[in-house]
Write an enzyme that holds these catalytic residues in place. Structure first.
Site, PDB file in Angstrom:
ATOM      1  N   LYS A   1       0.729  -1.165   0.354  1.00 54.83           N
ATOM      2  CA  LYS A   1      -0.067   0.201   0.060  1.00 54.83           C
ATOM      3  C   LYS A   1       1.095   1.239  -0.001  1.00 54.83           C
ATOM      4  CE  LYS A   1      -1.882   1.674   4.058  1.00 54.83           C
ATOM      5  NZ  LYS A   1      -1.163   3.079   4.088  1.00 54.83           N
ATOM      6  N   ASN A   2       2.094   1.621   0.941  1.00 55.78           N
ATOM      7  CA  ASN A   2       2.288   2.901   1.090  1.00 55.78           C
ATOM      8  C   ASN A   2       3.876   2.446  -0.386  1.00 55.78           C
ATOM      9  OD1 ASN A   2       1.101   3.317   3.224  1.00 55.78           O
ATOM     10  ND2 ASN A   2       2.698   2.803   5.060  1.00 55.78           N
TER      11      ASN A   2
ATOM     12  N   ARG B   1      -4.284  10.456   4.426  1.00 53.40           N
ATOM     13  CA  ARG B   1      -3.790  12.240   4.959  1.00 53.40           C
ATOM     14  C   ARG B   1      -2.527  11.683   3.446  1.00 53.40           C
ATOM     15  NH1 ARG B   1       0.247  14.553   7.900  1.00 53.40           N
ATOM     16  NH2 ARG B   1       2.274  13.690   7.142  1.00 53.40           N
TER      17      ARG B   1
ATOM     18  N   CYS C   1      -4.430   8.525   9.330  1.00 52.59           N
ATOM     19  CA  CYS C   1      -4.836   7.580  10.742  1.00 52.59           C
ATOM     20  C   CYS C   1      -4.109   8.812  12.145  1.00 52.59           C
ATOM     21  CB  CYS C   1      -3.684   6.494  11.016  1.00 52.59           C
ATOM     22  SG  CYS C   1      -4.393   5.096  10.162  1.00 52.59           S
TER      23      CYS C   1
ATOM     24  N   ARG D   1       1.709  14.960  13.003  1.00 50.72           N
ATOM     25  CA  ARG D   1       1.840  14.640  11.385  1.00 50.72           C
ATOM     26  C   ARG D   1       2.247  16.618  10.459  1.00 50.72           C
ATOM     27  NH1 ARG D   1      -0.232   8.909   9.814  1.00 50.72           N
ATOM     28  NH2 ARG D   1       1.490   9.108   8.327  1.00 50.72           N
TER      29      ARG D   1
ATOM     30  N   ASP E   1       5.592   1.312  12.201  1.00 50.52           N
ATOM     31  CA  ASP E   1       4.107   0.238  11.243  1.00 50.52           C
ATOM     32  C   ASP E   1       4.209  -0.922  11.642  1.00 50.52           C
ATOM     33  OD1 ASP E   1       3.428   2.650  10.024  1.00 50.52           O
ATOM     34  OD2 ASP E   1       3.811   1.663   8.347  1.00 50.52           O
TER      35      ASP E   1
ATOM     36  N   ARG F   1      -8.426  -0.203   5.238  1.00 49.60           N
ATOM     37  CA  ARG F   1      -7.315   0.703   4.354  1.00 49.60           C
ATOM     38  C   ARG F   1      -6.329  -0.222   4.237  1.00 49.60           C
ATOM     39  NH1 ARG F   1      -6.037   5.362   8.012  1.00 49.60           N
ATOM     40  NH2 ARG F   1      -4.857   5.619   5.716  1.00 49.60           N
TER      41      ARG F   1
HETATM   42  C1  UD1 Z   1       4.744   7.189   6.124  1.00 49.72           C
HETATM   43  C2  UD1 Z   1       3.633   5.849   6.081  1.00 49.72           C
HETATM   44  C3  UD1 Z   1       3.487   5.084   7.896  1.00 49.72           C
HETATM   45  C4  UD1 Z   1       4.260   4.974   8.510  1.00 49.72           C
HETATM   46  C5  UD1 Z   1       5.675   5.953   8.603  1.00 49.72           C
HETATM   47  C6  UD1 Z   1       7.266   6.478   8.668  1.00 49.72           C
HETATM   48  C7  UD1 Z   1       2.738   6.052   3.960  1.00 49.72           C
HETATM   49  C8  UD1 Z   1       1.535   6.062   3.104  1.00 49.72           C
HETATM   50  N1  UD1 Z   1       2.541   5.914   4.737  1.00 49.72           N
HETATM   51  O1  UD1 Z   1       4.207   7.945   6.838  1.00 49.72           O
HETATM   52  O2  UD1 Z   1       2.806   4.009   7.207  1.00 49.72           O
HETATM   53  O3  UD1 Z   1       4.134   4.674   9.936  1.00 49.72           O
HETATM   54  O4  UD1 Z   1       5.295   7.031   6.836  1.00 49.72           O
HETATM   55  O5  UD1 Z   1       7.350   5.107   8.371  1.00 49.72           O
HETATM   56  O6  UD1 Z   1       3.782   6.071   2.926  1.00 49.72           O
HETATM   57  N2  UD1 Z   1       6.890  15.080   9.998  1.00 49.72           N
HETATM   58  C9  UD1 Z   1       7.447  16.388  10.558  1.00 49.72           C
HETATM   59  N3  UD1 Z   1       6.849  17.326   8.875  1.00 49.72           N
HETATM   60  C10 UD1 Z   1       7.012  16.956   7.391  1.00 49.72           C
HETATM   61  C11 UD1 Z   1       6.880  15.039   7.038  1.00 49.72           C
HETATM   62  C12 UD1 Z   1       7.134  14.578   8.308  1.00 49.72           C
HETATM   63  O7  UD1 Z   1       7.595  17.195  11.442  1.00 49.72           O
HETATM   64  O8  UD1 Z   1       6.690  17.614   7.529  1.00 49.72           O
HETATM   65  C13 UD1 Z   1       7.226  14.096  11.081  1.00 49.72           C
HETATM   66  C14 UD1 Z   1       6.111  12.922  11.761  1.00 49.72           C
HETATM   67  O9  UD1 Z   1       5.465  13.903  12.079  1.00 49.72           O
HETATM   68  C15 UD1 Z   1       6.336  12.043  12.209  1.00 49.72           C
HETATM   69  C16 UD1 Z   1       7.872  11.886  11.314  1.00 49.72           C
HETATM   70  O10 UD1 Z   1       8.744  12.852  10.565  1.00 49.72           O
HETATM   71  O11 UD1 Z   1       7.288  12.280  13.456  1.00 49.72           O
HETATM   72  C17 UD1 Z   1       7.902  10.775  10.459  1.00 49.72           C
HETATM   73  O12 UD1 Z   1       7.564  11.110   9.282  1.00 49.72           O
HETATM   74  P1  UD1 Z   1       6.958  10.457   8.002  1.00 49.72           P
HETATM   75  O13 UD1 Z   1       7.949   9.932   7.405  1.00 49.72           O
HETATM   76  O14 UD1 Z   1       7.083  11.682   6.978  1.00 49.72           O
HETATM   77  O15 UD1 Z   1       5.459   9.829   7.579  1.00 49.72           O
HETATM   78  P2  UD1 Z   1       4.270  10.301   7.164  1.00 49.72           P
HETATM   79  O16 UD1 Z   1       5.406   9.947   5.419  1.00 49.72           O
HETATM   80  O17 UD1 Z   1       3.634  10.840   6.905  1.00 49.72           O
END
Ligand code: UD1
Length: 416
Positions: A22-23, A91, A115, A120, A303, A395
């Site tokens: 999925k991701n 998201r 989620c 985030r 995850d 999902r």
């Molecule tokens: C993706 C995955 C999710 C997984 C996560 C971490 C998808 C669709 N989702 O989520 O399943 O749990 O990676 O492996 O692929 N952050 C910021 N600012 C930003 C972006 C991120 O502060 O602009 C922080 C987030 O709050 C979090 C950390 O960075 O603490 C990692 O988040 P991120 O790797 O971006 O997760 P997602 O891409 O949302």
């Protein structure tokens, strides 16, 4: 709303298949916006988030058809607006931002939902795109982005963000000149996205390391691409073998990409080995507790945190889980406690004391991976566990009850 009734206590045995990731599929599908011609994707899992993405792509001007895990996409006249009713349910919708700016210089994307596992923010996505020449305003819950062509830039992320790396990587493929991305996420799903983009003509080097370099090109062509297998679904099946004292052959399990999880489960006492048919996971004795700290790849994936905690709940001795990625990702704890687990949380750390048995009870799924941990706990609990609000589960897991029932589980899906 559907719920699952799980009659626990059976040992899972047999072969189980892992679907497409999925991701990995979500960013790759959003990458269609960058293409000049039609594209075919295979191994696309049949999941709610995927269908939400396909609907959104249709609204953005890239009509897509889904049939038997194959997506055919045909980029057309692009539109800039990703509406709130779709974005709020997923998201990852924010991943259309980079491609839209790169292609049409405009994007109006509702602030994302998804989620509820922490604040985030998307500041890293926006800061990076600003460095490439985009301007943003927030307007009635929408991010409004504009640019007059994106330009290559040197961008260092404050933390390795998966979505941030993916958004910037997509934007950079069509930007003018060279983009260097530093402190990138190294997750296999980022690598799969880069491989897909290269397949379509993008010039990308360094994916899988923390520095990615992109030389912008003027257009990307359509082609065909197979999405990688889902390492988190595979890891959830390994955990199912662990918690039921089972013996599973997990076909299509990406061993190397799951190494951090496999090493932990082996450390707890499982036998896990690579065979020509897949990864075989055998649990023929009580497991021992262990400590886990979630980290960016190649560390232990956040995850898989909820799922391994369910296994720890029944392991001998004490275990500790430190959640380093998301600040609010212990929502499964109270539900596991309802099933009889002994878990205490202090800040970002959970202390788990193994118990002899769990007992079935009604529990509430709060997010995607929390739901998976409750299903796992239900497989091992005495009596019936009723997992409510399983739309989260749908999902991210394709027909999980059918797959688990085929190897000996007793799970029924019923309407509430
Ligand atoms: C993706 C995955 C999710 C997984 C996560 C971490 C998808 C669709 N989702 O989520 O399943 O749990 O990676 O492996 O692929 N952050 C910021 N600012 C930003 C972006 C991120 O502060 O602009 C922080 C987030 O709050 C979090 C950390 O960075 O603490 C990692 O988040 P991120 O790797 O971006 O997760 P997602 O891409 O949302």
């Amino acid at each position: 709303m559907d719920k699952l009734l799980i009659e626990g206590g059976t040992r899972l045995e047999g072969a189980i298949d892992v679907g497409g990731s999925k991701n990995a599929a979500l960013p790759i599908l959003f990458g269609t916006i960058l293409l000049d011609g039609p594209m075919t994707f295979t191994n696309v899992p049949n999941l709610r988030d995927i269908h939400t993405t396909l609907t959104l792509l249709g609204i953005l001007g890239c009509p897509c058809a889904y049939d038997s895990r194959v997506v055919r996409a045909a980029p057309g006249q692009l539109k800039a607006e990703a509406p709130y009713d779709l974005v709020r349910t997923m998201r990852a919708s924010v991943l259309c931002l980079g491609p839209l700016l790169a292609r049409i210089g405009e994007a109006r994307v509702a602030l994302p939902g998804g989620c509820a596992i922490g604040a985030r923010p998307v500041d890293q996505h926006l800061k990076g795109l600003e460095k490439m020449g985009a301007h943003f305003e927030l307007e009635s819950g929408y991010i409004l982005g504009r640019c007059n062509g994106l330009k290559g830039a040197h961008i260092t992320f404050d933390m390795p963000t998966v979505g941030g790396t993916e958004n910037l990587l997509m934007a950079a493929t069509l930007a003018e000149g060279e983009t260097v991305l530093e402190n990138c996420a190294r997750e296999p799903e980022v690598v799969d996205l880069a491989e897909f983009l290269r397949h379509c003509g993008a010039r990308i080097e360094g994916h899988g390391s923390s520095t990615i370099t992109v030389q912008g090109v003027s257009s990307l062509r359509g082609s065909s691409y197979a999405v990688m297998p889902d390492r988190i679904e595979a890891g959830t099946f390994l955990a199912a073998a662990a918690i039921t004292g089972g013996d599973l052959l997990v076909r299509g399990c990406p061993y190397d990409e799951l190494e951090a999880v496999i090493l932990k489960l082996q450390g707890m006492g499982m036998r896990i080995e690579q065979t020509p048919e897949g990864v075989r996971a055998v649990c023929d004795g009580p497991l021992n507790g262990t400590d886990v700290k979630t980290q960016p790849y190649p560390g232990f994936p956040t995850d898989m945190q909820a799922q391994i905690m369910a296994v720890m709940a029944l392991a001998r001795g004490a275990s500790m889980v430190e959640e380093r990625i998301f600040e609010n990702r212990f929502m499964h704890v109270l539900e596991l406690v309802r099933l009889g687990a002994d878990i205490r949380v202090s800040g970002r750390t959970a202390m788990i004391r193994g118990v002899e048995r769990l007992t079935g009870a009604p529990v509430m799924a709060s997010d995607l991976r929390a739901s998976a941990s409750l299903v796992l706990a239900g497989l091992a609990a005495h009596g019936v566990t009723e997992v409510q609000r399983i739309y989260h589960l749908d999902r991210g897991y394709e027909r999980i009850e059918d797959k688990l029932n085929a190897v000996g589980a007793r799970i029924r899906r019923v309407k509430d």
